[in-house]
Design a protein around this motif. Structure first.
Motif, PDB file in Angstrom:
ATOM      1  N   ALA A 148       0.970   4.041  -2.984  1.00  0.00           N
ATOM      2  CA  ALA A 148       0.916   5.696  -2.412  1.00  0.00           C
ATOM      3  C   ALA A 148       2.022   6.385  -3.063  1.00  0.00           C
ATOM      4  O   ALA A 148       1.677   7.641  -3.652  1.00  0.00           O
ATOM      5  N   ALA A 149       3.254   5.973  -2.961  1.00  0.00           N
ATOM      6  CA  ALA A 149       4.528   6.531  -3.350  1.00  0.00           C
ATOM      7  C   ALA A 149       4.525   6.629  -4.931  1.00  0.00           C
ATOM      8  O   ALA A 149       4.639   7.640  -5.534  1.00  0.00           O
TER       9      ALA A 149
ATOM     10  N   ARG B 163      -4.910   6.537 -14.757  1.00  0.00           N
ATOM     11  CA  ARG B 163      -5.856   6.522 -13.706  1.00  0.00           C
ATOM     12  C   ARG B 163      -6.994   5.424 -14.282  1.00  0.00           C
ATOM     13  O   ARG B 163      -8.065   5.540 -13.659  1.00  0.00           O
TER      14      ARG B 163
ATOM     15  N   ASN C 249       0.878   9.401 -13.662  1.00  0.00           N
ATOM     16  CA  ASN C 249       0.726   8.115 -13.632  1.00  0.00           C
ATOM     17  C   ASN C 249      -0.836   7.857 -14.163  1.00  0.00           C
ATOM     18  O   ASN C 249      -1.758   8.536 -14.049  1.00  0.00           O
TER      19      ASN C 249
ATOM     20  N   PHE D 101       1.770   6.260  -7.190  1.00  0.00           N
ATOM     21  CA  PHE D 101       0.693   7.103  -7.774  1.00  0.00           C
ATOM     22  C   PHE D 101       0.516   8.491  -7.335  1.00  0.00           C
ATOM     23  O   PHE D 101      -0.645   9.212  -7.426  1.00  0.00           O
ATOM     24  N   SER D 102       1.303   9.136  -6.534  1.00  0.00           N
ATOM     25  CA  SER D 102       1.495  10.396  -6.109  1.00  0.00           C
ATOM     26  C   SER D 102       2.013  11.390  -6.988  1.00  0.00           C
ATOM     27  O   SER D 102       1.583  12.483  -7.121  1.00  0.00           O
ATOM     28  N   ASN D 103       2.654  10.801  -7.963  1.00  0.00           N
ATOM     29  CA  ASN D 103       2.824  11.415  -9.285  1.00  0.00           C
ATOM     30  C   ASN D 103       1.582  11.494 -10.336  1.00  0.00           C
ATOM     31  O   ASN D 103       1.090  10.558 -10.718  1.00  0.00           O
ATOM     32  N   PRO D 104       1.186  12.610 -10.448  1.00  0.00           N
ATOM     33  CA  PRO D 104      -0.179  12.827 -11.215  1.00  0.00           C
ATOM     34  C   PRO D 104      -0.082  12.552 -12.629  1.00  0.00           C
ATOM     35  O   PRO D 104      -1.231  12.267 -13.416  1.00  0.00           O
TER      36      PRO D 104
ATOM     37  N   HIS E 115       0.674  -1.386   0.171  1.00  0.00           N
ATOM     38  CA  HIS E 115       0.031   0.057   0.023  1.00  0.00           C
ATOM     39  C   HIS E 115       0.879   1.416  -0.035  1.00  0.00           C
ATOM     40  O   HIS E 115       0.686   2.204  -0.693  1.00  0.00           O
ATOM     41  N   GLU E 116       1.928   1.263   0.684  1.00  0.00           N
ATOM     42  CA  GLU E 116       2.931   2.393   0.652  1.00  0.00           C
ATOM     43  C   GLU E 116       3.505   2.631  -0.508  1.00  0.00           C
ATOM     44  O   GLU E 116       3.767   3.642  -1.013  1.00  0.00           O
TER      45      GLU E 116
END
Length: 422
Positions: free
Chosen positions: A132-133, A142, A140, A135-138, A128-129
């Motif tokens: 999160a790391a 969706r 990537n 897909f913190s890049n917009p 999960h971490e």
């Protein structure tokens, strides 16, 4: 029953069984970095000790110079086997291997749009971490499905996950001992079985199904559009003679006599038609072949299109784990007779077209490049009765319109060829 002969190389044989048990211990410790490293060190030394034990007994082994020389000639050029020897020397004389904890991220939007990337993360970072790391890049994607696979790799062998690498070495050593046993006329040995229960004296020259190099326990999947995880659930069904007899009474009898997936496909189509005619629906079925024999049968189920994309990639994982060289899939599907495109020039899937038609689709493919697509259009009366049209056969399916979902399997076979995995 023929009594088991004395083992011609009991010490080497027991060491090979030790390695089988060690592999499973290493797999079980995958998420525990220190335990994984410890079991890896033991396994690599154990694998090398198998050949040491064979060499130590060479004067007593029938035909040793022939089968052992062939083994050396075959494996010496292979980078993976050289890695195994160098790794053992390094572990014993220098230090641990330099391990990297990777996450392989696979994003799938449709059959033709796929991307894979590898990221290095701290070993104890959760999936999960990691997500999160990443897909913190917009920038990537969706849409589609993303899968995260945990991977341990050695810096000296970056293209192989370590369960995969050590399993390949185990297979080659199994083939070596099988050759020695065959030369001695020993088909079975009276050695004690171990834990886990799959560790037996039987020596297989093919990958063992228990050595799953693509376990669902090391993967997580996320539907990007729905924002929810996709869980894999596997139900094992053992053969039950009573159920087989009831099935014969319900559907009638049929025989699949062909050993080739391509030749078996028409026979399996007839069987599928019998089931659909009786039940009014057909559960997907896939048969995996290796060396002309069925080695696996599975009913893969999905609930939406993203689930279907994921399913075929997981089937490719299964083909790689089993080292299957042929497959046959039978499934209900939507079909349209021609190619229609939207305003952007993209093909409109049959499931979105008003002129779509239900078909029973049986597709077969082999690692050697053979392809066959069989379509049996059918209609449903108000009473529920099924009426079939003529079967449409396309031996080549050159535009891949029907075999597009098989692309992940075709790609995996290509990767296996490039690695020289037979």
């Amino acid at each position: 029953m023929t009594a088991a002969r004395p083992c011609p190389m009991p010490t080497a044989h027991k060491r090979l069984m030790d390695c089988h048990a060690m592999w499973h211990a290493m797999s079980a410790a995958y998420m525990q970095p220190d335990s994984f490293r410890m079991h890896l060190n033991s396994l690599i030394q154990g694998l090398r000790n198998v050949t040491f034990m064979v060499q130590k007994q060479k004067a007593e082994l029938v035909g040793y110079e022939d089968w052992y020389t062939r083994f050396v000639k075959d494996v010496t050029p292979r980078p993976l086997m050289r890695w195994a020897v160098k790794s053992r020397n390094r572990i014993v004389k220098e230090s641990d291997l330099e391990l990297l904890s990777e996450a392989k991220i696979r994003w799938v939007a449709d059959w033709s749009t796929k991307e894979e990337r590898k990221f290095t993360f701290p070993p104890r970072m959760s999936s999960h971490e990691m997500l999160a790391a990443i897909f913190s890049n917009p920038g990537n994607p969706r849409v589609g499905v993303v899968s995260v696979s945990r991977r341990w790799v050695d810096k000296a062998l970056p293209d192989y996950e370590l369960l995969h690498a050590t399993r390949e070495v185990f297979i080659e050593l199994s083939r070596l001992l099988h050759a020695g046993h065959t030369a001695a006329g020993a088909n079975s040995c009276a050695l004690d079985e171990r834990e886990p229960a799959c560790v037996t004296p039987v020596i297989s020259v093919q990958p063992l199904a228990c050595m799953d190099i693509n376990s669902s326990l090391r993967q997580e999947h996320l539907d990007l559009e729905g924002g929810f995880g996709i869980d894999e659930v596997v139900h094992r069904i053992d053969r039950n003679d009573r159920q087989v007899e009831l099935a014969k009474q319900r559907y009638g009898t049929f025989a699949v006599t062909a050993s080739s997936p391509i030749e078996a496909a028409p026979q399996l189509m007839e069987a599928a038609r019998m089931v659909l005619q009786k039940d009014k629906h057909y559960m997907p079925m896939m048969w995996s072949y290796r060396g002309g024999k069925i080695v696996d049968m599975i009913s893969p189920t999905f609930f939406d299109q993203n689930g279907k994309y994921l399913m075929f990639h997981r089937l490719a994982d299964r083909v790689e784990t089993l080292r299957a060289d042929g497959i046959v899939l039978a499934i209900e599907a939507w079909w349209a007779p021609d190619d229609k495109r939207d305003a952007q020039g993209l093909p409109i899937p049959p499931r979105e077209r008003e002129d779509r038609q239900e078909v029973l689709h049986v597709a077969a493919a082999t690692r050697a490049g053979e392809r066959l697509s069989l379509l049996a259009p059918f209609s449903r009366a108000k009473s529920g009765e099924i009426s079939f049209g003529a079967i449409i056969s396309d031996p080549a399916d050159e535009d891949m319109s029907q075999l597009g979902p098989f692309m992940p399997i075709f790609e995996r076979w290509k990767q296996m060829d490039e690695r020289g995995e037979q």
